[in-house]
Design an enzyme around this catalytic site. Structure first.
Site, PDB file in Angstrom:
ATOM      1  N   LYS A 126       3.691  -0.738  13.438  1.00 36.95           N
ATOM      2  CA  LYS A 126       3.754   0.666  13.048  1.00 36.95           C
ATOM      3  C   LYS A 126       4.577   1.457  14.054  1.00 36.95           C
ATOM      4  O   LYS A 126       4.369   1.311  15.276  1.00 36.95           O
ATOM      5  CB  LYS A 126       2.353   1.279  12.973  1.00 36.95           C
TER       6      LYS A 126
ATOM      7  N   ASP B 106      -8.433  -2.913  16.450  1.00 41.85           N
ATOM      8  CA  ASP B 106      -7.791  -2.888  17.768  1.00 41.85           C
ATOM      9  C   ASP B 106      -6.267  -2.857  17.600  1.00 41.85           C
ATOM     10  O   ASP B 106      -5.720  -3.502  16.700  1.00 41.85           O
ATOM     11  CB  ASP B 106      -8.196  -4.117  18.561  1.00 41.85           C
TER      12      ASP B 106
ATOM     13  N   GLY C  46       2.762   5.707   4.549  1.00 42.88           N
ATOM     14  CA  GLY C  46       2.091   6.689   5.389  1.00 42.88           C
ATOM     15  C   GLY C  46       2.973   7.896   5.671  1.00 42.88           C
ATOM     16  O   GLY C  46       4.197   7.781   5.762  1.00 42.88           O
TER      17      GLY C  46
ATOM     18  N   GLY D 118       0.822  -1.208   0.000  1.00 44.59           N
ATOM     19  CA  GLY D 118       0.000   0.000   0.000  1.00 44.59           C
ATOM     20  C   GLY D 118       0.851   1.249   0.000  1.00 44.59           C
ATOM     21  O   GLY D 118       2.083   1.200   0.003  1.00 44.59           O
TER      22      GLY D 118
END
Length: 578
Positions: A340, A375, A324, A321
């Site tokens: 992350k 979550d 970020g 993807g």
């Protein structure tokens, strides 16, 4: 120090920790037991307050115990040899307890608080202890019910045990409705004779719903789920749905849902009962769904260690993807977890600070997730060999995440890392699986509406910030611009007054910090024309201030907008005579 003095120190240290653990479990049980009262009274605020209190409870008790131990022994307590003796004594004390795994995790939390541990130390912590064998389920599971030629009678007595219905007439009605649903999905009621139903003896409560969880087995067939969902309207509880498919039970216990309140014990027996209903769900997620999120983290860490054992065959690399602007996301190809870390600096137009981003993740942790928010578990000082990362990911850490990641002595120390389930980014899903795009675009609109109803505004509607789960549900996972819906000011775009304003690249009107213009969403949808047309046909109200303001009014009025964790096809209908 003499041997006797050592023994006294060990015993007192062990007693302090045991007392703290028992206080935690006692308080946890008291908060959990209040859920029945909240359900029957439909007390949304009470349920929400207890959910937050229970989430905060663990850290508070661990902090108090660490402080008590420090007052008792000071820095001398950090002698590894002394602490190992305390650990060994503690292990003997909890060896026969049915919730031993939760007690071990509690000890580890105190250890890490006192020693500021980087990585792990098996001498000081419980690391690879196997789960205890489930205790006899006499108190956990009801005596099995075997249906007769008149199954309504047995189902009535099953409901009677849980003492949730207001009157016998209500139970009779629901027993007929349940048998009618079974007749529609399985067979005629007369053919149900011999079917065996086994239920957990206590209800599962969450939000303002209650769930009776079990499984059933017809003669000659494989076991299947038997889960009854109850709602309470006007003070009268009733069975609203019957869930029999594995997919529906997995959605009910999803990592995108809040934790259950269930008084049945011990935890390991609950997990053991639930696993056959959801054989592909990881143990960590089951513990987390039951409210034992710290032990769920322990189980996740054990899984990570198993993956690291094969890091010679594969490495952590950037997650698929778009990259970020706030987070660096990475994973191992064979693992379904994503890690992350927060970048040191955010590219424009991102303006949030590191602390603000962390606060957003804490907000989600304590908020109702309604099946639409993933979550996230937070780990600190997680140590991994550098060889387990691709060179390009290590280079990104060195230049973009120095506050969150240390590279030292061929090791990578993840000072603060978020771990969550991997989903397929929605923009990537549409490109790769065009045949399923219409269904997920429809659910994308429903996801935005569900988030609004739980008082969450995503902030950034781009497809890349949403993902698709293995069950085909659209969820939101990029939290850096998320905020409570009630803090937003939804406005209609003022029309330009002249040609100069029409051609202006900048707004020709004042824009407040919390102003949102839903009409602009269409410019950020980023989907092919046919899907955009479909989305607008089904969810055009999302591009109007009216929709958002109406939801705000309902939330501000104190209305609890319930979002069912199951499809309408599973809801019970009025039974017809046979």
């Amino acid at each position: 120090m003499t041997t006797g003095a050592h023994t006294g120190t060990r015993e007192r240290g062990t007693r302090i920790i045991l007392a703290g653990y028992r206080a935690y479990r006692c308080r946890f049980a008291r908060i959990t037991a209040r859920a029945r009262r909240h359900f029957l009274a439909q007390d949304a605020e009470g349920m929400k307050a207890d959910a937050i209190e229970r989430l905060d409870l663990y850290a508070k008790v661990v902090g108090r115990m660490a402080a008590a131990l420090t007052r008792w022994q000071g820095e001398g307590l950090k002698d590894p040899t002394r602490w190992q003796r305390i650990k060994n004594a503690y292990a003997l004390e909890i060896e026969a307890t049915p919730d031993r795994e939760i007690a071990e995790t509690f000890f580890n939390s105190i250890t890490r608080r006192l020693f500021s541990t980087v990585g792990i130390d098996p001498a000081l912590e419980f690391i690879d202890t196997p789960l205890p064998a489930p205790a006899p389920a006499d108190s956990l599971v009801l005596r099995p019910t075997t249906l007769s030629r008149t199954p309504e009678d047995e189902v009535y007595h099953l409901l009677e045990h849980f003492s949730l219905h207001a009157t016998p007439a209500d139970m009779e009605r629901d027993a007929r409705r349940i048998v009618a649903q079974l007749a529609k999905t399985i067979c005629h009621p007369a053919d149900l004779a011999g079917t065996r139903i086994e239920m957990i003896a206590e209800p599962f409560f969450r939000d303002l719903g209650a769930y009776l969880v079990g499984h059933m087995q017809q003669p000659g067939h494989k076991p299947s789920a038997f889960v009854l969902a109850l709602r309470c309207k006007g003070g009268a509880p009733n069975v609203d749905a019957l869930l029999q498919e594995e997919k529906q039970v997995r959605i009910l216990f999803s990592y995108t849902r809040s934790h259950f309140f269930v008084t049945a014990q011990p935890p390991v027996a609950l997990v053991d009962f639930l696993r056959p209903l959801m054989p592909n769900k990881r143990i960590a997620e089951l513990y987390i769904s039951l409210g034992y999120h710290k032990h769920g983290k322990t189980e996740l860490y054990r899984e990570l260690r198993a993956h690291l054992a094969v890091c010679g065959a594969e490495q952590f690399d950037f997650s698929p993807g778009q990259r970020g602007m706030v987070m660096i996301a990475f994973n191992m190809p064979s693992d379904d977890l994503v890690y992350k870390v927060i970048r040191d600096r955010f590219d424009r137009p991102k303006t949030a600070s590191r602390n603000e981003v962390m606060a957003k993740y804490d907000f989600v942790f304590k908020h109702d997730r309604a099946g639409r928010l993933v979550d996230v578990q937070t780990f600190e000082d997680l140590t991994v060999d550098a060889c387990c990362f691709t060179p390009r990911l290590l280079a990104e850490f060195e230049t973009q995440a120095t506050a969150a990641v240390d590279l030292k002595d061929e090791r990578v120390i993840l000072r603060h890392v978020y771990v969550e389930r991997r989903v397929t980014p929605l923009d990537l899903f549409i490109r790769q699986r065009s045949g399923e795009s219409r269904a997920v675009i429809d659910d994308y609109g429903r996801a935005i509406k569900d988030l609004a109803r739980i008082n969450v505004f995503p902030g950034d509607m781009l497809l890349k910030n949403f993902g698709v789960t293995r069950l085909g549900r659209v969820v939101f996972y990029d939290y850096d611009e998320l905020c409570p819906l009630t803090e937003c000011n939804f406005r209609k775009l003022p029309p330009p007054r002249d040609e100069m304003e029409t051609l202006s690249a900048e707004p020709w009107f004042m824009v407040g910090e919390n102003d949102v213009f839903p009409e602009e969403f269409r410019f950020f949808l980023g989907m092919p024309p046919d899907l955009k047309k479909r989305f607008l046909a089904r969810h055009e109200e999302l591009l109007t201030p009216r929709f958002w303001r109406e939801v705000q009014v309902r939330i501000q009025a104190g209305e609890w907008i319930h979002i069912h964790p199951y499809d309408n096809k599973h809801r019970l209908k009025k039974p017809r005579p046979f």
